[in-house]
Scaffold this active site. Structure first.
Site, PDB file in Angstrom:
ATOM      1  N   ASP A  36       0.589  -0.928   0.372  1.00  0.00           N
ATOM      2  CA  ASP A  36      -0.296  -0.023   0.044  1.00  0.00           C
ATOM      3  C   ASP A  36       0.762   1.209  -0.217  1.00  0.00           C
ATOM      4  O   ASP A  36       2.511   1.291   0.668  1.00  0.00           O
ATOM      5  CB  ASP A  36      -1.338  -0.336   1.866  1.00  0.00           C
ATOM      6  CG  ASP A  36      -1.671   1.019   1.046  1.00  0.00           C
ATOM      7  OD1 ASP A  36      -2.151   1.019  -0.366  1.00  0.00           O
ATOM      8  OD2 ASP A  36      -2.232   1.646   2.295  1.00  0.00           O
ATOM      9  N   SER A  37       0.596   2.403  -0.460  1.00  0.00           N
ATOM     10  CA  SER A  37       0.651   3.941  -0.087  1.00  0.00           C
ATOM     11  C   SER A  37       0.800   3.972   1.404  1.00  0.00           C
ATOM     12  O   SER A  37       2.622   4.662   1.460  1.00  0.00           O
ATOM     13  CB  SER A  37       0.175   4.538  -0.897  1.00  0.00           C
ATOM     14  OG  SER A  37      -0.876   4.478   0.095  1.00  0.00           O
TER      15      SER A  37
ATOM     16  N   TYR B 167      -1.055   8.592  -2.585  1.00  0.00           N
ATOM     17  CA  TYR B 167      -0.962   8.129  -3.807  1.00  0.00           C
ATOM     18  C   TYR B 167      -2.235   8.575  -4.819  1.00  0.00           C
ATOM     19  O   TYR B 167      -2.332   8.898  -6.052  1.00  0.00           O
ATOM     20  CB  TYR B 167      -1.053   6.805  -4.156  1.00  0.00           C
ATOM     21  CG  TYR B 167      -0.015   6.124  -4.312  1.00  0.00           C
ATOM     22  CD1 TYR B 167       1.421   6.459  -3.537  1.00  0.00           C
ATOM     23  CD2 TYR B 167       0.598   4.959  -5.168  1.00  0.00           C
ATOM     24  CE1 TYR B 167       2.372   5.710  -3.426  1.00  0.00           C
ATOM     25  CE2 TYR B 167       1.584   3.915  -4.644  1.00  0.00           C
ATOM     26  CZ  TYR B 167       2.765   4.403  -4.132  1.00  0.00           C
ATOM     27  OH  TYR B 167       3.860   3.595  -3.947  1.00  0.00           O
ATOM     28  N   GLY B 168      -3.505   8.946  -3.797  1.00  0.00           N
ATOM     29  CA  GLY B 168      -4.890   9.576  -4.456  1.00  0.00           C
ATOM     30  C   GLY B 168      -4.570  10.718  -5.151  1.00  0.00           C
ATOM     31  O   GLY B 168      -5.718  11.401  -5.676  1.00  0.00           O
TER      32      GLY B 168
ATOM     33  N   CYS C  42      -4.140  -1.286  -1.942  1.00  0.00           N
ATOM     34  CA  CYS C  42      -4.495  -0.260  -2.915  1.00  0.00           C
ATOM     35  C   CYS C  42      -5.840   0.282  -3.710  1.00  0.00           C
ATOM     36  O   CYS C  42      -4.695  -0.368  -4.509  1.00  0.00           O
ATOM     37  CB  CYS C  42      -2.951   0.491  -2.811  1.00  0.00           C
ATOM     38  SG  CYS C  42      -2.750   2.479  -2.921  1.00  0.00           S
ATOM     39  N   ASN C  43      -6.470   0.683  -3.752  1.00  0.00           N
ATOM     40  CA  ASN C  43      -7.227   0.620  -4.500  1.00  0.00           C
ATOM     41  C   ASN C  43      -6.929   1.786  -5.603  1.00  0.00           C
ATOM     42  O   ASN C  43      -7.318   1.582  -6.999  1.00  0.00           O
ATOM     43  CB  ASN C  43      -8.715   1.234  -4.368  1.00  0.00           C
ATOM     44  CG  ASN C  43      -9.340  -0.579  -3.424  1.00  0.00           C
ATOM     45  OD1 ASN C  43     -10.616  -0.461  -3.732  1.00  0.00           O
ATOM     46  ND2 ASN C  43      -9.242   0.517  -2.086  1.00  0.00           N
ATOM     47  N   THR C  44      -5.947   2.957  -5.671  1.00  0.00           N
ATOM     48  CA  THR C  44      -5.141   4.058  -6.277  1.00  0.00           C
ATOM     49  C   THR C  44      -4.626   2.502  -7.193  1.00  0.00           C
ATOM     50  O   THR C  44      -4.728   3.200  -8.226  1.00  0.00           O
ATOM     51  CB  THR C  44      -4.939   4.969  -5.091  1.00  0.00           C
ATOM     52  OG1 THR C  44      -5.454   5.280  -4.294  1.00  0.00           O
ATOM     53  CG2 THR C  44      -4.728   6.274  -6.569  1.00  0.00           C
TER      54      THR C  44
ATOM     55  N   GLU D 203      -2.988   9.480   7.708  1.00  0.00           N
ATOM     56  CA  GLU D 203      -1.202   8.969   7.838  1.00  0.00           C
ATOM     57  C   GLU D 203      -0.262   9.382   8.696  1.00  0.00           C
ATOM     58  O   GLU D 203      -0.013   9.528   9.157  1.00  0.00           O
ATOM     59  CB  GLU D 203      -1.147   9.280   6.000  1.00  0.00           C
ATOM     60  CG  GLU D 203      -1.194   8.286   5.019  1.00  0.00           C
ATOM     61  CD  GLU D 203      -0.403   6.504   5.736  1.00  0.00           C
ATOM     62  OE1 GLU D 203       0.591   6.960   5.921  1.00  0.00           O
ATOM     63  OE2 GLU D 203      -1.069   5.471   5.763  1.00  0.00           O
TER      64      GLU D 203
ATOM     65  N   CYS E 277     -10.793   2.125  -0.509  1.00  0.00           N
ATOM     66  CA  CYS E 277      -9.400   2.953  -0.299  1.00  0.00           C
ATOM     67  C   CYS E 277      -9.322   2.533   0.997  1.00  0.00           C
ATOM     68  O   CYS E 277     -10.082   1.968   1.922  1.00  0.00           O
ATOM     69  CB  CYS E 277      -9.814   4.737   0.047  1.00  0.00           C
ATOM     70  SG  CYS E 277      -8.118   4.591   0.487  1.00  0.00           S
ATOM     71  N   THR E 278      -8.179   1.092   0.872  1.00  0.00           N
ATOM     72  CA  THR E 278      -7.839   0.478   2.642  1.00  0.00           C
ATOM     73  C   THR E 278      -7.617   1.653   3.625  1.00  0.00           C
ATOM     74  O   THR E 278      -7.209   0.233   4.157  1.00  0.00           O
ATOM     75  CB  THR E 278      -7.071  -0.237   1.858  1.00  0.00           C
ATOM     76  OG1 THR E 278      -5.790   0.305   1.300  1.00  0.00           O
ATOM     77  CG2 THR E 278      -7.312  -1.478   0.638  1.00  0.00           C
ATOM     78  N   HIS E 279      -7.499   2.639   3.044  1.00  0.00           N
ATOM     79  CA  HIS E 279      -7.464   3.449   4.320  1.00  0.00           C
ATOM     80  C   HIS E 279      -8.764   3.359   5.518  1.00  0.00           C
ATOM     81  O   HIS E 279      -8.842   3.829   6.546  1.00  0.00           O
ATOM     82  CB  HIS E 279      -6.855   4.646   4.398  1.00  0.00           C
ATOM     83  CG  HIS E 279      -5.644   5.106   4.135  1.00  0.00           C
ATOM     84  ND1 HIS E 279      -4.585   4.452   3.246  1.00  0.00           N
ATOM     85  CD2 HIS E 279      -4.256   5.488   4.999  1.00  0.00           C
ATOM     86  CE1 HIS E 279      -3.287   4.682   3.488  1.00  0.00           C
ATOM     87  NE2 HIS E 279      -3.189   5.426   4.283  1.00  0.00           N
TER      88      HIS E 279
HETATM   89  N1  DGL Z   1      -4.548   2.661   0.534  1.00  0.00           N
HETATM   90  C1  DGL Z   1      -4.684   3.320  -0.949  1.00  0.00           C
HETATM   91  C2  DGL Z   1      -6.006   3.415  -1.555  1.00  0.00           C
HETATM   92  O1  DGL Z   1      -6.530   1.959  -1.146  1.00  0.00           O
HETATM   93  C3  DGL Z   1      -4.882   5.109  -0.023  1.00  0.00           C
HETATM   94  C4  DGL Z   1      -4.135   6.207  -1.748  1.00  0.00           C
HETATM   95  C5  DGL Z   1      -3.355   6.310  -0.998  1.00  0.00           C
HETATM   96  O2  DGL Z   1      -2.318   7.151  -0.919  1.00  0.00           O
HETATM   97  O3  DGL Z   1      -4.004   8.138  -1.763  1.00  0.00           O
HETATM   98  O4  DGL Z   1      -6.832   3.781  -2.061  1.00  0.00           O
END
Ligand code: DGL
Length: 269
Positions: free
Chosen positions: A7-8, A39-40, A70-72, A162, A194-196
């Site tokens: 993940d990011s 990353y988003g 990470c979905n992004t 974060e 988003c996994t966050h």
């Molecule tokens: N957990 C990432 C996701 O699922 C976060 C992306 C990010 O870093 O913005 O999209």
């Protein structure tokens, strides 16, 4: 063999936590690209380059299978990676499809034509980059017809998480839910894309109301990955996990410990 989870930042820990609870004998290497999160808000080419570099780091650590938790990255980079970069002896999986399969009442790998499903109105909450790809709508259209999707790009939420600023994260969730409801007043279901965001499930559910079914990826992805790993028992190990970060290991360890409510130790990637 260890399974790589990428993940990011810390969001992918929600996936790792759910997977390791189901598969206690599996070895994992987790990589958080904290130096480049979020990353988003990045461009697709940038997300692709960062995701390739992180996946290569996990291959180098001995992982033949890497999950983009990470979905992004899954939305902006996975297809291109699979088409032109992933070596034949490695696998890279994303996190979108298990969630869409659950929502459209499908078993893993059911590729039959799209059909009507119970849910008709869906709110998608995701990062700006994920929303811009329309990857969710595309995957959904392969499986279901007649589903109206309204997407809300949730700027700022990943940064706040974060930074460990959960008060700000909660305020942002409320304002993004309000914005979504102005476009779609009564969604039947909401996707935390988003996994966050599973770290904010209560805030989403509270703002959306008890009658909205909130789909969170951690358990759905964990179920699908557990199925996959049970069908590939050669990947089994002895329950070891290593946690790497491109950021400051001390800071990232503190945040991870705060989120998972147990001692977590990251080292430099
Ligand atoms: N957990 C990432 C996701 O699922 C976060 C992306 C990010 O870093 O913005 O999209």
């Amino acid at each position: 063999m260890a399974v790589g989870i990428f993940d990011s930042g810390l969001g992918g820990l929600t996936i790792w936590d759910a997977v390791q609870a189901r598969l206690p004998d599996q070895d994992f290497v987790y990589l958080a690209d904290s130096a480049h999160a979020p990353y988003g808000v990045r461009e697709p080419d940038d997300i692709y380059d960062l995701t390739v570099a992180a996946t290569q780091r996990l291959f180098d650590a001995g992982c033949d299978l890497v999950v983009l938790a990470c979905n992004t990255a899954s939305a902006a980079a996975l297809r291109r990676m699979q088409e032109s970069w992933v070596p034949a002896d490695k696998r890279v999986l994303g996190v979108f499809v298990p969630l869409i399969e659950a929502m459209t009442e499908r078993q893993w790998g059911d590729n039959s034509p799209p059909r009507e499903v119970a849910v008709k109105t869906v709110a998608l909450f995701a990062t700006p980059a994920t929303v811009a790809t329309r990857a969710f709508q595309r995957e959904l259209a392969f499986r279901a017809i007649g589903v109206d999707v309204e997407a809300q790009a949730c700027g700022g939420v990943v940064d706040a998480i974060e930074d460990g600023d959960m008060i700000l994260a909660e305020a942002l969730v409320r304002s993004h839910v309000d914005a979504l409801k102005r476009k779609m007043p009564h969604p039947q279901a909401a996707i935390l894309g988003c996994t966050h965001y599973p770290l904010m499930t209560d805030a989403f559910q509270d703002a959306l109301g008890a009658d909205v079914a909130v789909y969170s990826q951690a358990d759905l992805v964990a179920e699908s990955l557990s199925d996959y790993l049970r069908r590939h028992p050669d990947k089994k190990g002895s329950g070891q996990a290593a946690f790497l970060t491109t950021g400051d290991p001390k800071r990232v360890s503190q945040r991870a410990t705060q989120f998972l409510r147990r001692q977590m130790k990251f080292t430099a990637a």
